[in-house]
Scaffold this motif. Structure first.
Motif, PDB file in Angstrom:
ATOM      1  N   PHE A  13     -15.070   4.622  -9.915  1.00 27.39           N
ATOM      2  CA  PHE A  13     -14.268   4.584  -8.695  1.00 27.39           C
ATOM      3  C   PHE A  13     -14.228   5.937  -7.977  1.00 27.39           C
ATOM      4  N   PHE A  14     -14.525   7.029  -8.675  1.00 30.73           N
ATOM      5  CA  PHE A  14     -14.539   8.330  -8.004  1.00 30.73           C
ATOM      6  C   PHE A  14     -15.644   8.397  -6.947  1.00 30.73           C
ATOM      7  N   GLY A  15     -16.741   7.701  -7.183  1.00 32.40           N
ATOM      8  CA  GLY A  15     -17.801   7.669  -6.179  1.00 32.40           C
ATOM      9  C   GLY A  15     -17.359   6.988  -4.902  1.00 32.40           C
ATOM     10  N   LEU A  16     -16.471   5.988  -5.021  1.00 29.11           N
ATOM     11  CA  LEU A  16     -15.919   5.328  -3.845  1.00 29.11           C
ATOM     12  C   LEU A  16     -14.898   6.209  -3.150  1.00 29.11           C
ATOM     13  N   ALA A  17     -14.113   6.939  -3.938  1.00 27.36           N
ATOM     14  CA  ALA A  17     -13.039   7.757  -3.369  1.00 27.36           C
ATOM     15  C   ALA A  17     -13.584   8.953  -2.597  1.00 27.36           C
ATOM     16  N   ASP A  18     -14.522   9.682  -3.210  1.00 26.66           N
ATOM     17  CA  ASP A  18     -15.129  10.841  -2.550  1.00 26.66           C
ATOM     18  C   ASP A  18     -16.386  11.235  -3.320  1.00 26.66           C
ATOM     19  N   PRO A  19     -17.554  10.844  -2.846  1.00 27.53           N
ATOM     20  CA  PRO A  19     -18.788  11.117  -3.585  1.00 27.53           C
ATOM     21  C   PRO A  19     -19.289  12.545  -3.447  1.00 27.53           C
ATOM     22  N   THR A  20     -18.586  13.396  -2.699  1.00 31.90           N
ATOM     23  CA  THR A  20     -19.050  14.774  -2.507  1.00 31.90           C
ATOM     24  C   THR A  20     -18.642  15.705  -3.636  1.00 31.90           C
ATOM     25  N   ASP A  21     -17.801  15.252  -4.555  1.00 34.75           N
ATOM     26  CA  ASP A  21     -17.293  16.088  -5.643  1.00 34.75           C
ATOM     27  C   ASP A  21     -18.432  16.485  -6.584  1.00 34.75           C
ATOM     28  N   ARG A  22     -18.754  17.773  -6.618  1.00 35.07           N
ATOM     29  CA  ARG A  22     -19.883  18.261  -7.401  1.00 35.07           C
ATOM     30  C   ARG A  22     -19.739  17.931  -8.892  1.00 35.07           C
ATOM     31  N   LYS A  23     -18.533  18.153  -9.450  1.00 37.22           N
ATOM     32  CA  LYS A  23     -18.340  17.913 -10.884  1.00 37.22           C
ATOM     33  C   LYS A  23     -18.605  16.463 -11.248  1.00 37.22           C
ATOM     34  N   MET A  24     -18.039  15.536 -10.477  1.00 35.75           N
ATOM     35  CA  MET A  24     -18.195  14.126 -10.808  1.00 35.75           C
ATOM     36  C   MET A  24     -19.629  13.655 -10.596  1.00 35.75           C
TER      37      MET A  24
ATOM     38  N   LEU B 112      -9.365   4.034  -7.141  1.00 35.16           N
ATOM     39  CA  LEU B 112      -9.621   2.906  -6.251  1.00 35.16           C
ATOM     40  C   LEU B 112      -8.497   2.774  -5.229  1.00 35.16           C
ATOM     41  N   TYR B 113      -7.270   2.949  -5.676  1.00 36.29           N
ATOM     42  CA  TYR B 113      -6.127   2.895  -4.754  1.00 36.29           C
ATOM     43  C   TYR B 113      -6.315   3.904  -3.622  1.00 36.29           C
ATOM     44  N   TYR B 114      -6.704   5.120  -3.974  1.00 38.68           N
ATOM     45  CA  TYR B 114      -6.982   6.111  -2.930  1.00 38.68           C
ATOM     46  C   TYR B 114      -8.134   5.651  -2.039  1.00 38.68           C
TER      47      TYR B 114
ATOM     48  N   LEU C  25      -9.065   2.819  -1.177  1.00 40.26           N
ATOM     49  CA  LEU C  25      -8.685   1.722  -0.285  1.00 40.26           C
ATOM     50  C   LEU C  25      -7.726   2.166   0.810  1.00 40.26           C
ATOM     51  N   GLY C  26      -7.218   3.399   0.704  1.00 36.27           N
ATOM     52  CA  GLY C  26      -6.335   3.899   1.746  1.00 36.27           C
ATOM     53  C   GLY C  26      -5.033   4.480   1.246  1.00 36.27           C
ATOM     54  N   GLY C  27      -4.896   4.653  -0.079  1.00 34.03           N
ATOM     55  CA  GLY C  27      -3.700   5.280  -0.629  1.00 34.03           C
ATOM     56  C   GLY C  27      -3.575   6.727  -0.182  1.00 34.03           C
ATOM     57  N   PRO C  28      -2.415   7.339  -0.380  1.00 38.73           N
ATOM     58  CA  PRO C  28      -2.172   8.712   0.093  1.00 38.73           C
ATOM     59  C   PRO C  28      -3.200   9.696  -0.451  1.00 38.73           C
ATOM     60  N   VAL C  29      -3.454  10.733   0.334  1.00 38.40           N
ATOM     61  CA  VAL C  29      -4.474  11.716  -0.027  1.00 38.40           C
ATOM     62  C   VAL C  29      -4.168  12.387  -1.358  1.00 38.40           C
ATOM     63  N   GLU C  30      -2.896  12.483  -1.735  1.00 42.00           N
ATOM     64  CA  GLU C  30      -2.513  13.104  -3.001  1.00 42.00           C
ATOM     65  C   GLU C  30      -3.067  12.344  -4.205  1.00 42.00           C
ATOM     66  N   MET C  31      -3.350  11.033  -4.019  1.00 39.28           N
ATOM     67  CA  MET C  31      -3.849  10.234  -5.136  1.00 39.28           C
ATOM     68  C   MET C  31      -5.241  10.662  -5.573  1.00 39.28           C
ATOM     69  N   ASP C  32      -6.032  11.197  -4.662  1.00 37.05           N
ATOM     70  CA  ASP C  32      -7.384  11.604  -5.027  1.00 37.05           C
ATOM     71  C   ASP C  32      -7.346  12.741  -6.033  1.00 37.05           C
ATOM     72  N   LYS C  33      -6.624  13.794  -5.708  1.00 38.94           N
ATOM     73  CA  LYS C  33      -6.539  14.947  -6.607  1.00 38.94           C
ATOM     74  C   LYS C  33      -5.847  14.557  -7.915  1.00 38.94           C
ATOM     75  N   LEU C  34      -4.787  13.746  -7.826  1.00 41.15           N
ATOM     76  CA  LEU C  34      -4.058  13.331  -9.017  1.00 41.15           C
ATOM     77  C   LEU C  34      -4.958  12.536  -9.959  1.00 41.15           C
TER      78      LEU C  34
ATOM     79  N   MET D  83       0.827  -1.206   0.000  1.00 38.02           N
ATOM     80  CA  MET D  83       0.000   0.000   0.000  1.00 38.02           C
ATOM     81  C   MET D  83       0.862   1.257   0.000  1.00 38.02           C
ATOM     82  N   ASP D  84       1.949   1.245   0.733  1.00 34.12           N
ATOM     83  CA  ASP D  84       2.820   2.422   0.803  1.00 34.12           C
ATOM     84  C   ASP D  84       3.675   2.574  -0.450  1.00 34.12           C
ATOM     85  N   ALA D  85       4.087   1.444  -1.064  1.00 39.11           N
ATOM     86  CA  ALA D  85       4.994   1.501  -2.214  1.00 39.11           C
ATOM     87  C   ALA D  85       4.301   1.904  -3.504  1.00 39.11           C
TER      88      ALA D  85
END
Length: 636
Positions: free
Chosen positions: A150-161, A97-99, A101-110, A52-54
């Motif tokens: 997978f964006f709905g799993l990562a953060d469903p609050t995103d207005r655009k998505m 999906l990686y985000y 499941l617990g990947g770094p917060v930077e993965m969401d924006k990326l 997960m970290d690598a």
């Protein structure tokens, strides 16, 4: 069947919830039940956390080499034809999906920035119009929009998505015009090729220009096309004109089973909103295909005309349609699409009768089965010759049906159909995120491969390193790279994590949602995913629930994690039992999730009793309450 539990737990505090769900950003009211028994961390937990970290630095090396700062791919200035946008999205399809499941917060924006970059790029190429593919089939749509789901799993609050989810689903409601993708009266999607420009019933040579070399490696769609005798004729411009004429006359008008993957698009919108119209669409469309199976004597037809008649544009034949029983892949597309559609209908309704749809496909080919050298061979194609192309059925197909049903008869069928040798060894399939060690994972559940969690996590780590090595050695230039170049190099490989952490087979790659036993949330950081320094392993799966081990690898800090029943909160957790202590500790939950608090260095092993598919599926996080809040996010 799968009759194993792990040994004793260490320190856990179960925070049990009332049926009222969490108030937003507040979990302080929860009841606490403590447990405490020390034990060293298992090897699989160390490997899972290491992987997960690598994956994050691996993803960053991949992105830095192959993309511009705006998220678009470093590639050509032009790309013709209708094919290709799916491959752009596939290159990063599992980043969200990686985000989640617990990947770094930077993965969401990326991951969101990359989605925007690919969308702009393929809009300029011409494949995407109004942010959705202009007109392609649902095998390729499915590959592309898995990333989007997978964006709905990562953060469903995103207005655009969220707004895009509703806009895309609207493309498949009947607007009453000839440009409508859907006929609401007949319950048909009106062409195998469809999208933001409506049904594409007439194709041009330019549409197929980049796809012809690939299709030349497959059998011909028909054996009676004038002047065409071999698949290589796809590459002959003069002979291709006859192939194109046959496609337009026979294949492009009306519905095909492949379109069942569109149910994921509808269910995606439902899980943002809970709007019943999306549920109704899914159930009615899946039922329409079940009715066609019954009308066709138990075999799913691969073509339905614009008037709703089977074989209408195919001289009355129930075979011969686009991605049908004959061309290009045969039974594979029927099993994938029907399983996707049936699983989605089951998820949103709680009614397992919809699984009769993919079961009908397996039953049809099983009636024609042969045995050679102790292996069961099933026909994968049908045409005027009858059934042919006999070979073993891939384990993933019956496995997904069993995973949804959890019935003993479906487990027995899996074991009957798969090669028993496959259950005992890893078999990595490289490229396109399709690493499927499904059979070996089943061997683990059966108790035959006890070291599987360690083996698959090590193999996943090694494959990640292998792809990084290929990336570093890659000196190709954009003019030398085809549209699949990057997706075969993506080092973010999640199969081992999905199987071990979530207790699930990988999603069906061509548009299936990820159905899982459990899911995790980080209450401290108010986000999706297992918290840092934690690991989880689902070891047993039964109709009644799962056995789950949770580990806190941090030597000095307490960790909290919310465990949810199912990926979408669809499973109702009745009770949590800490096992292999005396006396057993039983705690009633009666909710879709519970919260566990693990002390430093803790390991706990639990039985989770569930009532499956009891709750409406939703992307809502535990603290969202009854409505998902909407916020504006930036991706730069």
């Amino acid at each position: 069947m799968m009759n194993r539990f792990l040994s004793a737990g260490l320190w856990i505090i179960l925070l049990l919830v009332s049926p009222d769900a969490f108030p937003q950003s507040d979990t302080t009211f929860l009841k606490t039940v403590p447990y405490h028994t020390p034990a060293p961390p298992p090897e699989w937990a160390l490997l899972q956390r290491q992987l997960m970290d690598a994956l994050y630095p691996a993803a960053m090396e991949f992105v830095e080499k192959y993309t511009y700062p705006d998220g678009s791919l470093i590639w050509r200035d032009e790309w013709p034809g209708m094919d290709g946008s799916d491959d752009g999205y596939e290159s990063f399809y599992n980043f969200p999906l990686y985000y989640a499941l617990g990947g770094p917060v930077e993965m969401d924006k990326l991951s969101r920035k990359l989605w925007e970059g690919v969308t702009r790029q393929f809009t300029e190429y011409g494949q995407i119009v109004n942010e959705f593919d202009a007109g392609y089939d649902w095998m390729h749509h499915g590959e592309a929009y898995t990333n989007f789901y997978f964006f709905g799993l990562a953060d469903p609050t995103d207005r655009k998505m969220r707004e895009r989810a509703l806009k895309f689903a609207a493309l498949y409601f009947d607007d009453g015009t000839e440009n409508s993708n859907f006929d609401s009266e007949l319950k048909i999607i009106r062409s195998p090729l469809n999208g933001s420009r409506g049904p594409r019933m007439v194709n041009t040579a330019e549409d197929w220009v980049t796809h012809r070399p690939i299709l030349s490696n497959y059998p011909l769609p028909y054996d009676d096309i004038p002047h065409v005798t071999t698949g290589k004729d796809w590459n002959n411009d003069e002979k291709f004109a006859y192939i194109l004429e046959a496609l337009n006359e026979r294949m492009m008008k009306g519905d095909v089973p492949l379109n069942l993957a569109a149910t994921s698009l509808m269910l995606n919108a439902f899980m943002y909103t809970g709007d019943e119209k999306y549920k109704k669409w899914v159930l009615e469309y899946v039922q329409a295909w079940m009715d066609r199976v019954e009308k066709n004597g138990g075999i799913i037809p691969d073509n339905v005309g614009l008037s709703g008649q089977i074989g209408e544009h195919m001289d009355g034949n129930w075979w011969g349609g686009y991605y049908g029983w004959k061309w290009p892949h045969g039974v594979r597309n029927k099993l994938e699409a029907t399983t996707i559609g049936a699983s989605n209908a089951y998820l949103v309704s709680g009614d397992d009768r919809y699984l009769e749809l993919p079961n009908s496909v397996i039953e049809a080919i099983s009636r024609e089965a042969r045995e050679e050298d102790g292996k069961k061979l099933l026909p994968h194609r049908y045409d005027q010759r009858g059934w042919y192309d006999y070979r073993p059925l891939q384990a993933m197909y019956p496995t997904h049906i069993w995973y949804m049903s959890r019935k003993e008869k479906d487990w027995a069928r899996v074991k009957e159909l798969l090669d028993p040798d496959e259950m005992l060894q890893l078999n990595y399939v490289k490229g396109k995120g399709e690493e499927r060690n499904t059979a070996t994972w089943l061997g683990y559940l059966e108790g035959e491969v006890p070291n599987y969690p360690v083996d698959i996590l090590k193999a996943t780590y090694q494959e990640m390193q292998n792809r990084l090595e290929k990336i570093r050695k890659d000196t190709s230039t954009p003019d030398q790279q085809d549209v699949h170049h990057w997706l075969n190099l993506n080092p973010v490989i999640l199969e081992g994590i999905v199987q071990t952490m979530l207790g699930a087979p990988n999603h069906i790659y061509h548009g299936g949602l990820l159905h899982t036993s459990v899911r995790y949330f980080d209450p401290e950081n108010q986000r999706s995913g297992i918290p840092a320094d934690m690991a989880a392993l689902v070891e047993q799966i039964t109709e009644a629930g799962v056995s789950l081990t949770l580990v806190n690898l941090h030597p000095t800090e307490t960790k909290k994690v919310i465990v949810q029943g199912g990926m979408f909160g669809e499973h109702h957790i009745q009770r949590v039992n800490q096992i292999e202590i005396y006396p057993y500790q039983f705690d009633t939950v009666d909710h879709a999730f519970f919260q566990a608090e693990l002390g430093p260095g803790s390991v706990v092993k639990l039985e989770i009793e569930m009532s499956r598919f009891r709750n409406p599926p939703s992307y809502a996080f535990p603290w969202h309450g009854n409505e998902i809040p909407v916020v504006d996010k930036t991706y730069d």
